[in-house]
Design an enzyme around this catalytic site. Structure first.
Site, short mmCIF file in Angstrom:
data_model
loop_
_atom_site.label_atom_id
_atom_site.label_comp_id
_atom_site.label_asym_id
_atom_site.label_seq_id
_atom_site.Cartn_x
_atom_site.Cartn_y
_atom_site.Cartn_z
N LYS A 64 -2.56 6.81 1.13
CA LYS A 64 -2.22 7.35 2.44
C LYS A 64 -1.37 8.35 2.26
O LYS A 64 -0.04 8.33 2.74
CB LYS A 64 -1.84 6.14 3.33
CG LYS A 64 -2.22 6.01 4.67
CD LYS A 64 -2.19 4.83 5.48
CE LYS A 64 -2.12 5.07 6.84
NZ LYS A 64 -3.22 5.55 7.61
N GLU A 90 -16.00 6.39 5.72
CA GLU A 90 -15.32 5.65 6.80
C GLU A 90 -15.32 6.64 7.91
O GLU A 90 -16.20 7.95 7.97
CB GLU A 90 -13.73 5.50 6.31
CG GLU A 90 -12.98 6.55 5.61
CD GLU A 90 -11.77 6.00 5.11
OE1 GLU A 90 -11.09 5.31 5.62
OE2 GLU A 90 -11.26 6.35 3.74
N ARG A 105 0.63 -1.20 0.10
CA ARG A 105 0.04 0.04 -0.08
C ARG A 105 0.70 1.48 0.09
O ARG A 105 0.54 2.02 -0.54
CB ARG A 105 -0.93 0.16 1.23
CG ARG A 105 -1.97 1.21 1.26
CD ARG A 105 -3.05 0.83 2.40
NE ARG A 105 -2.50 1.02 3.52
CZ ARG A 105 -3.23 0.82 4.58
NH1 ARG A 105 -4.30 0.44 4.46
NH2 ARG A 105 -2.79 0.92 5.92
N1 PLP Z 1 -9.19 4.77 6.82
C1 PLP Z 1 -8.13 5.79 7.04
C2 PLP Z 1 -8.49 7.04 6.48
C3 PLP Z 1 -7.02 5.38 7.67
O1 PLP Z 1 -6.10 6.28 7.69
C4 PLP Z 1 -6.88 4.09 8.11
C5 PLP Z 1 -5.44 3.58 9.09
O2 PLP Z 1 -4.48 3.18 8.36
C6 PLP Z 1 -7.65 3.03 7.77
C7 PLP Z 1 -8.99 3.36 7.54
C8 PLP Z 1 -7.46 1.37 8.59
O3 PLP Z 1 -6.52 0.91 7.65
P1 PLP Z 1 -5.71 -0.25 8.31
O4 PLP Z 1 -6.78 -1.28 8.74
O5 PLP Z 1 -4.86 -0.63 7.16
O6 PLP Z 1 -4.81 0.17 9.33
C1 COI Z 2 -3.48 3.77 11.51
O1 COI Z 2 -4.66 3.06 12.00
O2 COI Z 2 -2.38 3.22 11.54
C2 COI Z 2 -3.66 5.09 11.02
O3 COI Z 2 -2.80 5.44 10.11
C3 COI Z 2 -4.59 5.85 11.72
C4 COI Z 2 -4.02 7.22 11.95
C5 COI Z 2 -4.12 8.39 11.38
C6 COI Z 2 -3.59 7.30 13.47
#
Ligand code: PLP
Ligand code: COI
Length: 342
Positions: free
Chosen positions: A186, A222, A83
């Site tokens: 991200k 989200e 990612r």
């Molecule tokens: N949505 C956003 C905007 C995020 O920043 C995150 C965190 O990384 C997530 C969802 C959840 O993603 P993950 O499960 O890969 O941490």
């Molecule tokens: C994460 O869940 O790792 C994120 O990046 C969320 C964050 C912006 C604190």
């Protein structure tokens, strides 16, 4: 650097604490150097750097956990590496080799091992890889020089409420991402714009905002920095990948656990916020690396409140939480091959 013996690992929140070592690699003249571990610390960049002026930057979020018998684990780290490169491509930055990414993450975790919260604290060592263009520019175009840094921070729960359930406000005012934009990358730019809405929601007593889609202002995208799930008509539903949501690794894992371990029917689809006010929606939660699985106690829109399950975590939410965190801490068998040992 904070001495690890001065840290109370049992009362951590999600706040910055300086640890010992970080990793840094530089990309110049079209190629990456080998990168190295260095003491955590400040460094200089030009006031004209691309990241400071135009936000050319991305990040990842991962966690290292201590298992019961003292091993150190990472959850699906290669997915973060992939990612990271997806985000880099979108922001016109050089990719970082997946294997080198994994090795760098492991080396930083090892170097900061004393900061990993103990197994029984339920904390983690949060790992933050960042990549940004630091070369000086004036016109809006890519930097020619980039830095890749990984630092770590011991953390507790992202939401102070922990596994208790949070109150969320559905926003009809702000959106997070629009079709064709950067929502599924991200990139740091996506987060700066959410600070004001989050602050305003907090002042009204809500932990975060539920963002709706920018086109119809109807379909759930989200929750701040976490993905959204709802049990509706006995099925586990989550917003489909429209390119405007961050495609969470926890989200993907939950879908797999729900269908393969709990035998639930899963749906990736458009979910109208109106469905949350209907009795057929029985429980809701959000997911992420930082948020893990956080139950949602209530959703609120313009004075209308829907409380779920008397504010207690729902049955399915509990089960998925137990499965996910059980695997992550190796209390349960790692049957999907998700865990990497450091
Ligand atoms: N949505 C956003 C905007 C995020 O920043 C995150 C965190 O990384 C997530 C969802 C959840 O993603 P993950 O499960 O890969 O941490
Ligand atoms: C994460 O869940 O790792 C994120 O990046 C969320 C964050 C912006 C604190």
């Amino acid at each position: 650097m904070v001495d690890p013996s001065d840290i109370d690992f049992y009362s951590l929140g999600f706040n910055f604490i300086e640890t010992k070592t970080m990793f840094m690699a530089n990309h110049r003249d079209g190629k990456w150097d080998g990168g190295r571990l260095i003491p955590y610390g400040d460094f200089e960049i030009s006031p004209a750097s691309c990241v400071l002026n135009y936000g050319q930057g991305i990040f990842e979020g991962m966690k290292a956990l201590k298992t019961k018998n003292g091993e150190i684990t990472l959850f699906r780290p290669e997915e973060n590496a992939k990612r990271f490169n997806f985000s880099a491509r979108r922001m016109l930055m050089p990719e970082y080799d997946v294997n080198n990414f994994l090795n760098a993450v492991k080396s930083v975790v090892k170097a900061n091992e004393d900061y990993i919260p103990p197994y029984d604290s339920e904390g983690a060592l949060y790992i933050r890889p960042i990549l940004f263009g630091y070369g000086p520019i004036l016109g809006v175009h890519s930097s020619e020089e980039f830095k890749f840094i990984i630092f770590t921070v011991p953390v507790g729960p992202y939401f102070p409420e922990g596994f208790k359930g949070i109150d969320l406000e559905i926003s009809k005012e702000y959106t997070r991402a629009a079709p064709g934009g950067t929502g599924s990358a991200k990139t740091i730019c996506n987060y700066a714009g959410t600070m004001l809405p989050a602050k305003q929601a907090k002042a009204r007593g809500f932990a975060q905002i539920i963002y709706l889609d920018a086109v119809h202002m109807e379909f759930i995208e989200e929750v701040g920095a976490a993905n959204f799930f709802a049990m509706i008509n006995g099925k586990l539903a989550t917003p489909r990948k429209t390119g405007t949501i961050l495609e969470g690794i926890t989200r993907e894992s939950i879908l797999e656990l729900a269908s393969k371990k709990l035998g639930l029917e899963i749906e990736e689809r458009d979910i109208s916020y109106k469905e949350l006010f209907n009795e057929s929606c029985t429980e809701v939660f959000c997911s992420g690396t930082a948020a893990v699985i956080t139950p949602i106690a209530s959703v609120n829109l313009e004075g209308n409140e829907r409380v779920f399950n008397n504010r207690a975590p729902g049955k399915i939410t509990n089960k998925i939480y137990e499965l996910l965190t059980g695997i992550q801490r190796l209390d349960l068998e790692d049957e999907f091959g998700w865990m990497t040992k450091v």
